[in-house]
Design a protein around this motif. Structure first.
Motif, PDB file in Angstrom:
ATOM      1  N   LEU A   1       0.796  -1.224   0.000  1.00  0.00           N
ATOM      2  CA  LEU A   1       0.000   0.000   0.000  1.00  0.00           C
ATOM      3  C   LEU A   1       0.831   1.277   0.000  1.00  0.00           C
ATOM      4  N   ASP A   2       1.909   1.316   0.767  1.00  0.00           N
ATOM      5  CA  ASP A   2       2.722   2.539   0.811  1.00  0.00           C
ATOM      6  C   ASP A   2       3.296   2.867  -0.565  1.00  0.00           C
ATOM      7  N   ALA A   3       3.858   1.886  -1.237  1.00  0.00           N
ATOM      8  CA  ALA A   3       4.441   2.130  -2.565  1.00  0.00           C
ATOM      9  C   ALA A   3       3.366   2.541  -3.570  1.00  0.00           C
ATOM     10  N   LEU A   4       2.229   1.867  -3.550  1.00  0.00           N
ATOM     11  CA  LEU A   4       1.165   2.188  -4.506  1.00  0.00           C
ATOM     12  C   LEU A   4       0.556   3.556  -4.225  1.00  0.00           C
ATOM     13  N   TYR A   5       0.418   3.901  -2.953  1.00  0.00           N
ATOM     14  CA  TYR A   5      -0.113   5.222  -2.612  1.00  0.00           C
ATOM     15  C   TYR A   5       0.874   6.314  -3.018  1.00  0.00           C
ATOM     16  N   SER A   6       2.168   6.041  -2.914  1.00  0.00           N
ATOM     17  CA  SER A   6       3.161   7.039  -3.330  1.00  0.00           C
ATOM     18  C   SER A   6       3.039   7.319  -4.825  1.00  0.00           C
ATOM     19  N   ILE A   7       2.698   6.307  -5.610  1.00  0.00           N
ATOM     20  CA  ILE A   7       2.481   6.511  -7.048  1.00  0.00           C
ATOM     21  C   ILE A   7       1.212   7.326  -7.262  1.00  0.00           C
ATOM     22  N   ALA A   8       0.141   6.955  -6.568  1.00  0.00           N
ATOM     23  CA  ALA A   8      -1.151   7.623  -6.736  1.00  0.00           C
ATOM     24  C   ALA A   8      -1.092   9.097  -6.364  1.00  0.00           C
ATOM     25  N   THR A   9      -0.170   9.468  -5.493  1.00  0.00           N
ATOM     26  CA  THR A   9      -0.091  10.856  -5.029  1.00  0.00           C
ATOM     27  C   THR A   9       1.105  11.612  -5.596  1.00  0.00           C
ATOM     28  N   ASP A  10       1.797  11.046  -6.561  1.00  0.00           N
ATOM     29  CA  ASP A  10       2.966  11.686  -7.161  1.00  0.00           C
ATOM     30  C   ASP A  10       2.513  12.766  -8.149  1.00  0.00           C
ATOM     31  N   LEU A  11       2.537  14.010  -7.712  1.00  0.00           N
ATOM     32  CA  LEU A  11       2.075  15.100  -8.575  1.00  0.00           C
ATOM     33  C   LEU A  11       3.016  15.367  -9.740  1.00  0.00           C
ATOM     34  N   ASP A  12       4.296  14.978  -9.621  1.00  0.00           N
ATOM     35  CA  ASP A  12       5.234  15.192 -10.723  1.00  0.00           C
ATOM     36  C   ASP A  12       4.869  14.379 -11.963  1.00  0.00           C
ATOM     37  N   THR A  13       4.214  13.251 -11.767  1.00  0.00           N
ATOM     38  CA  THR A  13       3.847  12.400 -12.913  1.00  0.00           C
ATOM     39  C   THR A  13       2.337  12.261 -13.065  1.00  0.00           C
TER      40      THR A  13
ATOM     41  N   GLY B   1      -7.456  13.705 -15.495  1.00  0.00           N
ATOM     42  CA  GLY B   1      -8.107  14.802 -14.779  1.00  0.00           C
ATOM     43  C   GLY B   1      -7.150  15.745 -14.094  1.00  0.00           C
ATOM     44  N   ARG B   2      -7.728  16.713 -13.429  1.00  0.00           N
ATOM     45  CA  ARG B   2      -6.975  17.720 -12.680  1.00  0.00           C
ATOM     46  C   ARG B   2      -6.217  17.064 -11.535  1.00  0.00           C
ATOM     47  N   PRO B   3      -4.966  17.447 -11.336  1.00  0.00           N
ATOM     48  CA  PRO B   3      -4.202  16.858 -10.235  1.00  0.00           C
ATOM     49  C   PRO B   3      -4.869  17.110  -8.878  1.00  0.00           C
ATOM     50  N   ALA B   4      -5.000  16.043  -8.115  1.00  0.00           N
ATOM     51  CA  ALA B   4      -5.584  16.123  -6.775  1.00  0.00           C
ATOM     52  C   ALA B   4      -5.123  14.902  -5.994  1.00  0.00           C
ATOM     53  N   VAL B   5      -4.571  15.142  -4.832  1.00  0.00           N
ATOM     54  CA  VAL B   5      -4.090  14.039  -4.009  1.00  0.00           C
ATOM     55  C   VAL B   5      -5.265  13.468  -3.223  1.00  0.00           C
ATOM     56  N   PRO B   6      -5.588  12.188  -3.455  1.00  0.00           N
ATOM     57  CA  PRO B   6      -6.701  11.595  -2.703  1.00  0.00           C
ATOM     58  C   PRO B   6      -6.277  11.291  -1.266  1.00  0.00           C
TER      59      PRO B   6
ATOM     60  N   ARG C   1      -5.653   9.172   1.925  1.00  0.00           N
ATOM     61  CA  ARG C   1      -5.252   7.762   1.972  1.00  0.00           C
ATOM     62  C   ARG C   1      -6.448   6.836   2.191  1.00  0.00           C
ATOM     63  N   THR C   2      -7.323   7.168   3.114  1.00  0.00           N
ATOM     64  CA  THR C   2      -8.460   6.279   3.403  1.00  0.00           C
ATOM     65  C   THR C   2      -9.397   6.170   2.202  1.00  0.00           C
ATOM     66  N   ALA C   3      -9.663   7.276   1.535  1.00  0.00           N
ATOM     67  CA  ALA C   3     -10.529   7.237   0.349  1.00  0.00           C
ATOM     68  C   ALA C   3      -9.878   6.438  -0.770  1.00  0.00           C
ATOM     69  N   TRP C   4      -8.579   6.623  -0.945  1.00  0.00           N
ATOM     70  CA  TRP C   4      -7.852   5.875  -1.979  1.00  0.00           C
ATOM     71  C   TRP C   4      -7.897   4.381  -1.687  1.00  0.00           C
ATOM     72  N   GLU C   5      -7.655   3.975  -0.437  1.00  0.00           N
ATOM     73  CA  GLU C   5      -7.692   2.559  -0.065  1.00  0.00           C
ATOM     74  C   GLU C   5      -9.089   1.973  -0.257  1.00  0.00           C
ATOM     75  N   GLU C   6     -10.131   2.717   0.087  1.00  0.00           N
ATOM     76  CA  GLU C   6     -11.504   2.240  -0.097  1.00  0.00           C
ATOM     77  C   GLU C   6     -11.808   2.011  -1.573  1.00  0.00           C
ATOM     78  N   ARG C   7     -11.386   2.956  -2.418  1.00  0.00           N
ATOM     79  CA  ARG C   7     -11.604   2.803  -3.865  1.00  0.00           C
ATOM     80  C   ARG C   7     -10.838   1.610  -4.417  1.00  0.00           C
ATOM     81  N   LEU C   8      -9.605   1.430  -3.971  1.00  0.00           N
ATOM     82  CA  LEU C   8      -8.779   0.310  -4.406  1.00  0.00           C
ATOM     83  C   LEU C   8      -9.418  -1.016  -3.994  1.00  0.00           C
ATOM     84  N   THR C   9      -9.844  -1.108  -2.758  1.00  0.00           N
ATOM     85  CA  THR C   9     -10.463  -2.328  -2.243  1.00  0.00           C
ATOM     86  C   THR C   9     -11.753  -2.642  -2.993  1.00  0.00           C
ATOM     87  N   ALA C  10     -12.566  -1.633  -3.246  1.00  0.00           N
ATOM     88  CA  ALA C  10     -13.829  -1.841  -3.975  1.00  0.00           C
ATOM     89  C   ALA C  10     -13.577  -2.325  -5.397  1.00  0.00           C
ATOM     90  N   ARG C  11     -12.578  -1.734  -6.054  1.00  0.00           N
ATOM     91  CA  ARG C  11     -12.253  -2.145  -7.428  1.00  0.00           C
ATOM     92  C   ARG C  11     -11.768  -3.589  -7.468  1.00  0.00           C
TER      93      ARG C  11
END
Length: 179
Positions: A17-29, A36-41, A43-53
């Motif tokens: 999770l830490d490595a994947l979240y670091s990718i999801a929140t990397d504004l440089d890439t 879409g527009r850059p926006a850092v999700p 962590r809890t919302a990102w994990e919930e979306r990941l788990t649901a998917r």
């Protein structure tokens, strides 16, 4: 003959999770990975979306890219069309894994999975035109430019073209036989 990096595709674990979240929140890439527009999700919302998917994969197949037991990225097929037998592919790596052939090898493996195990007929992707390294990597995997959406993406203060690339199963087989 070049040696391929020891890359495996596997299911996600909580340790990733830490490595994947670091990718999801990397504004440089951000623009290389998201339309879409850059926006850092959060962590809890990102994990919930990941788990649901993952709980209902439906038209998505996602894997962690693993090198030496460590998660260095993710790759997946999404919007899989079961009738027309095509899907979009996406890949993202942590900064330290880029430029080492890891992404190229992960793409080789996800294409084999999609064409052989998933019985896909076609795989496509989109990439911003300025991401020359990614375009070279995709061409190395056999993708060809199919079209361009002019000034379709807002990237770091200017409009950029989106390049659409595709690969047919027959082309993939021919490329594989030539390797």
């Amino acid at each position: 003959m070049s040696t391929r990096p020891a890359v495996t595709l596997r299911a996600r674990t909580d340790a990733d999770l830490d490595a994947l979240y670091s990718i999801a929140t990397d504004l440089d890439t951000w623009e290389e990975r998201n339309p879409g527009r850059p926006a850092v999700p959060p962590r809890t919302a990102w994990e919930e979306r990941l788990t649901a998917r993952e709980a209902d994969p439906g038209s998505n197949r996602s894997f962690v890219i693993d090198v030496a037991g460590e998660a260095v990225g993710n790759v997946g097929l999404f919007e899989i069309d079961e009738v027309a037998r095509h899907a979009e592919v996406g890949i993202a790596l942590i900064p330290s894994a880029r430029g080492k052939g890891i992404g190229t090898e992960a793409m080789r493996q996800i294409l084999e999975f999609g064409f052989v195990r998933g019985n896909l007929r076609r795989v496509h992707l989109e990439v911003i035109a300025s991401n020359a390294a990614a375009i070279r990597s995709y061409e190395k995997a056999g993708f060809v430019v199919e079209g361009r959406q002019r000034e379709h993406a807002w990237v770091r203060g200017r409009y950029e073209d989106i390049v659409r690339m595709g690969l047919l199963r027959d082309e993939w087989r021919e490329n594989r036989a030539a390797d």
